[in-house]
Design a protein around this motif. Structure first.
Motif, PDB file in Angstrom:
ATOM      1  N   THR A 225       0.858  -1.177   0.000  1.00  0.00           N
ATOM      2  CA  THR A 225       0.000   0.000   0.000  1.00  0.00           C
ATOM      3  C   THR A 225       0.900   1.234   0.000  1.00  0.00           C
ATOM      4  OG1 THR A 225      -0.034  -0.031   2.402  1.00  0.00           O
ATOM      5  CG2 THR A 225      -1.853  -1.131   1.294  1.00  0.00           C
ATOM      6  N   PHE A 226       0.339   2.346  -0.430  1.00  0.00           N
ATOM      7  CA  PHE A 226       1.084   3.603  -0.298  1.00  0.00           C
ATOM      8  C   PHE A 226       0.102   4.762  -0.311  1.00  0.00           C
ATOM      9  CE2 PHE A 226       0.793   2.884  -4.857  1.00  0.00           C
ATOM     10  CZ  PHE A 226       0.628   4.133  -5.417  1.00  0.00           C
ATOM     11  N   ARG A 227       0.538   5.870   0.265  1.00  0.00           N
ATOM     12  CA  ARG A 227      -0.297   7.080   0.342  1.00  0.00           C
ATOM     13  C   ARG A 227       0.102   8.018  -0.787  1.00  0.00           C
ATOM     14  NH1 ARG A 227      -4.055   8.477   4.011  1.00  0.00           N
ATOM     15  NH2 ARG A 227      -3.118  10.515   4.384  1.00  0.00           N
ATOM     16  N   TYR A 228      -0.879   8.792  -1.220  1.00  0.00           N
ATOM     17  CA  TYR A 228      -0.588   9.746  -2.295  1.00  0.00           C
ATOM     18  C   TYR A 228      -1.482  10.971  -2.142  1.00  0.00           C
ATOM     19  CZ  TYR A 228      -0.892  11.823  -6.978  1.00  0.00           C
ATOM     20  OH  TYR A 228      -0.903  12.697  -8.028  1.00  0.00           O
ATOM     21  N   LEU A 229      -0.871  12.118  -2.141  1.00  0.00           N
ATOM     22  CA  LEU A 229      -1.632  13.366  -2.175  1.00  0.00           C
ATOM     23  C   LEU A 229      -1.018  14.232  -3.267  1.00  0.00           C
ATOM     24  CD1 LEU A 229      -1.965  14.266   1.630  1.00  0.00           C
ATOM     25  CD2 LEU A 229      -3.825  13.651   0.060  1.00  0.00           C
ATOM     26  N   PRO A 230      -1.819  14.699  -4.223  1.00  0.00           N
ATOM     27  CA  PRO A 230      -1.238  15.531  -5.287  1.00  0.00           C
ATOM     28  C   PRO A 230      -0.612  16.791  -4.707  1.00  0.00           C
ATOM     29  CG  PRO A 230      -3.632  15.343  -5.533  1.00  0.00           C
ATOM     30  CD  PRO A 230      -3.255  14.529  -4.340  1.00  0.00           C
ATOM     31  N   LYS A 231       0.451  17.241  -5.358  1.00  0.00           N
ATOM     32  CA  LYS A 231       1.154  18.428  -4.843  1.00  0.00           C
ATOM     33  C   LYS A 231       0.998  19.648  -5.743  1.00  0.00           C
ATOM     34  CE  LYS A 231       4.678  15.946  -2.244  1.00  0.00           C
ATOM     35  NZ  LYS A 231       6.034  15.383  -2.284  1.00  0.00           N
ATOM     36  N   ILE A 232       0.671  19.407  -7.012  1.00  0.00           N
ATOM     37  CA  ILE A 232       0.543  20.551  -7.925  1.00  0.00           C
ATOM     38  C   ILE A 232      -0.817  20.485  -8.615  1.00  0.00           C
ATOM     39  CG2 ILE A 232       3.011  20.938  -8.346  1.00  0.00           C
ATOM     40  CD1 ILE A 232       2.705  19.251 -10.898  1.00  0.00           C
ATOM     41  N   PRO A 233      -1.345  21.634  -9.069  1.00  0.00           N
ATOM     42  CA  PRO A 233      -2.661  21.623  -9.714  1.00  0.00           C
ATOM     43  C   PRO A 233      -2.633  20.760 -10.983  1.00  0.00           C
ATOM     44  CG  PRO A 233      -1.857  23.883  -9.350  1.00  0.00           C
ATOM     45  CD  PRO A 233      -0.749  22.964  -8.974  1.00  0.00           C
ATOM     46  N   GLY A 234      -3.648  19.934 -11.130  1.00  0.00           N
ATOM     47  CA  GLY A 234      -3.754  19.104 -12.343  1.00  0.00           C
ATOM     48  C   GLY A 234      -2.712  18.002 -12.427  1.00  0.00           C
ATOM     49  N   GLU A 235      -2.092  17.682 -11.301  1.00  0.00           N
ATOM     50  CA  GLU A 235      -0.998  16.702 -11.302  1.00  0.00           C
ATOM     51  C   GLU A 235      -1.390  15.371 -11.950  1.00  0.00           C
ATOM     52  OE1 GLU A 235       1.575  16.511  -7.819  1.00  0.00           O
ATOM     53  OE2 GLU A 235       1.021  14.393  -7.638  1.00  0.00           O
TER      54      GLU A 235
END
Ligand code: GCB
Length: 614
Positions: A111-121
């Motif tokens: 498993t892994f976590r992911y949160l976008p960092k830039i708009p429209g990533e």
């Protein structure tokens, strides 16, 4: 297969289950360059199970269905968290004794976590190499399947990725006649996720690939660059451009974009005084490549270090930066006692250090694309490379699917490494019998290599015609350099044939002896006529270098091989499942007698340092 009757259960009755996975291919067209960008690693401990009967794909375990249609809990055959941890990257064969000869499907999950960092990533997963067929599943969705055990591939995960993710990767390592390489090779079939796995965060529009090189016209004054973009509205963006900056050359060049691509030829100001990259003189320049939006705003940017050098063929000469060279090399496999086909920077640097101890300047990376770090480190170390695709021995040359696989592996290799100055030669195969089907298959590959990269010679390791005693392979027509493997004094004990073959042949192109060699067990000493002694190996090297060194059209050599390597078909008491033709034992430390023989020959062929050379 259609459901045919009331007792049909797709999980166990669908014999053609593989087709659905193959319909979504990951190939050179989906490959995204990771160079010069921050990337997050997905390496580490994954949960692993040897999935002997390929049940994840047959029974769609990746859907993670825990309850049936009526909401009742189902008895599951999978249990991710309960499975043992497995290091990624690694060759599974060396992680657990019961996996040593495992060639089936291995199921990896984490498993892994992911949160976008830039708009429209946009999120991409990039695999540097997995042996051989890899299917990637994210949060219950099949993202794609890749064939080929030694080249990188990537897949866009934007639609499927969430904050909390489960990734499942099924790697199937079977040896099969229709694959590239086929089922029979002279090396060990390591399996698994054995190279890095990366998560790349890209802007909506980005530079997917680029190719920067010196134009090989003998002027040493022109650079050419191609860029390829990914993302919507590419060509339409008015005023959109890419920019190449090379601060040390004072270069800041606009590359106009149209239809998602851009190309420029840049004439260098003579005053810019380009210093060429050369073996032993690895001059690299920092480059910055960026993508600008219509208003000149920065959209994407990457950095790299690139060398500029020219390799050309003229008659039977190989010219590096205009100077005729004799490539002083050795072959090397990606095979390590502890790591298997996986590698690390120290292992790569140690191989290059051995080459330098031999007074050599060139490595043949046999018989498949090695880890991508090799060419980067060779760029820094000033060493030339031969890179090869595993079109090895009895490939199924009449199969269109096999051709497509081979061509794709070639494309993935060339795209990965064509910005590396160290890479000197593309090889389209090794020791294939001269049939019509093979001639057409490998000629097409040679043409493909040139289409993807018009700046490097194309070669292949061919066999001599041992009946006519001549270099007579019809494939030579399609090559720029004729590679030859010959084992006179070993498989054929009549060494006198070698000088006769060289006399009988009048090649119009340079020849490289890609292989010669003899088996020797470290420490086994005896007469120079006794097989598997260090003494016989050393004598054979003396005889070979005397003949090869005197032949005017031979322009390089890479004897077989630097290190002993695992090889299940080598079963005598000296071999014990290793090919013992190494100049150094499989421990990658202990040298055999012939190491010094080759080192003395290469020292005698050293170029006198030019005036002003450092
Ligand atoms: C060859 C092959 C190489 C083998 C070697 C050998 O010609 O190209 O893969 O390992 O001979 O030792 O026989």
């Amino acid at each position: 297969m259609e459901k045919e009757s009331g007792n049909y259960v797709s999980d166990i009755h669908d014999a053609a289950y593989e087709a659905a996975y193959l319909a979504r291919r990951l190939d050179s067209g989906t490959l995204v360059s990771a160079v010069g960008r921050p990337a997050e690693s997905l390496n580490g401990k994954w949960n692993f199970a040897a999935d002997w009967y390929d049940s994840c794909k047959r029974a769609k375990w990746f859907l993670e269905r825990r309850v049936d249609e009526a909401g009742r809990p189902m008895p599951l055959d999978w249990d991710w968290e309960a499975w043992e941890p497995m290091s990624v990257p690694s060759s599974w064969n060396l992680q657990k004794p019961e996996l040593f000869y495992f060639e089936g499907s291995g199921l990896y999950t984490r498993t892994f976590r992911y949160l976008p960092k830039i708009p429209g990533e946009r999120a991409f997963l990039r695999f540097e190499g997995a042996q051989y067929r890899t299917s990637v599943f994210l949060n219950g969705e099949h993202l794609g399947t890749h064939d080929g055990g030694s080249t990188p591939f990537s897949v866009e995960a934007t639609g499927a990725i969430r904050e909390d993710n489960r990734i499942i990767v099924v790697v199937e390592a079977g040896r099969r006649p229709g694959r590239v390489p086929p089922d029979n090779t002279d090396w060990f079939n390591y399996g698994g996720l054995y190279r890095d796995i990366l998560l790349l965060r890209m802007p909506p529009r980005f530079i997917k690939d680029w190719f920067l090189r010196l134009v090989p016209d003998g002027s040493f004054s022109k650079l050419a660059i191609d860029v390829e973009l990914s993302g919507e509205g590419l060509g339409a963006a008015k005023g959109g451009e890419a920019r190449l900056r090379i601060p040390e050359l004072g270069l800041d060049e606009s590359i106009p974009i149209s239809g998602g691509r851009g190309s420029s030829v840049i004439s260098l100001d003579v005053a810019a005084c380009l210093e060429l990259w050369a073996p032993g003189k690895p001059r690299l320049y920092g480059i910055e490549l960026s993508l600008l939006g219509p208003g000149g705003e920065g959209i994407d940017a990457l950095r790299d270090r690139v060398g500029f050098r020219e390799i050309r063929i003229s008659g039977s000469d190989i010219l590096v930066n205009g100077k005729s060279v004799f490539l002083k090399g050795i072959s090397v496999h990606e095979d390590h006692l502890r790591l298997g086909k996986a590698t690390d920077e120290a292992t790569i640097r140690a191989a290059i250090a051995h080459l330098k101890e031999l007074h050599g300047d060139y490595l043949r990376l046999a018989h498949y694309p090695h880890d991508g770090r090799f060419a980067r480190i060779a760029d820094e170390e000033g060493v030339l490379l031969w890179e090869e695709v595993p079109v090895y021995w009895a490939v199924d040359f009449s199969s269109p699917a096999t051709y497509a696989d081979a061509e794709n592996q070639l494309a993935e290799l060339v795209i990965r490494d064509r910005n590396r100055a160290s890479v000197a030669i593309w090889s389209v195969g090794n020791e294939n019998a001269d049939s019509d089907a093979r001639l057409s298959f490998m000629s097409r590959l040679a043409a493909k290599a040139r289409e993807l990269d018009g700046t490097r010679p194309v070669s292949a390791a061919c066999l001599v015609d041992h009946e006519r005693l001549a270099i007579a392979d019809r494939l030579a027509e399609a090559l720029d350099i004729i590679g030859i493997n010959e084992y006179y004094g070993w498989y054929d004990p009549d060494f006198s044939k070698l000088p006769r073959i060289l006399d009988n042949s009048k090649p119009s192109k340079p020849v490289i002896i890609c292989e010669f060699g003899a088996g020797a067990r470290l420490g086994h000493r005896g007469s120079v006529d006794e097989h598997f002694t260090e003494d016989m190996q050393a004598r054979l090297y003396e005889e070979q270098v005397a003949v090869i060194g005197a032949c005017p059209y031979i322009k390089g050599m890479s004897p077989w091989i630097l290190y002993d390597f695992r090889c299940p078909r080598r079963l005598n008491r000296y071999q014990e499942r290793y090919n013992r033709k190494g100049l150094v034992d499989a421990d990658r430390v202990s040298k055999k007698k012939a190491f010094a023989t080759l080192a003395a020959f290469y020292a005698s062929r050293a170029e006198p340092a030019a005036e002003g050379d450092a």
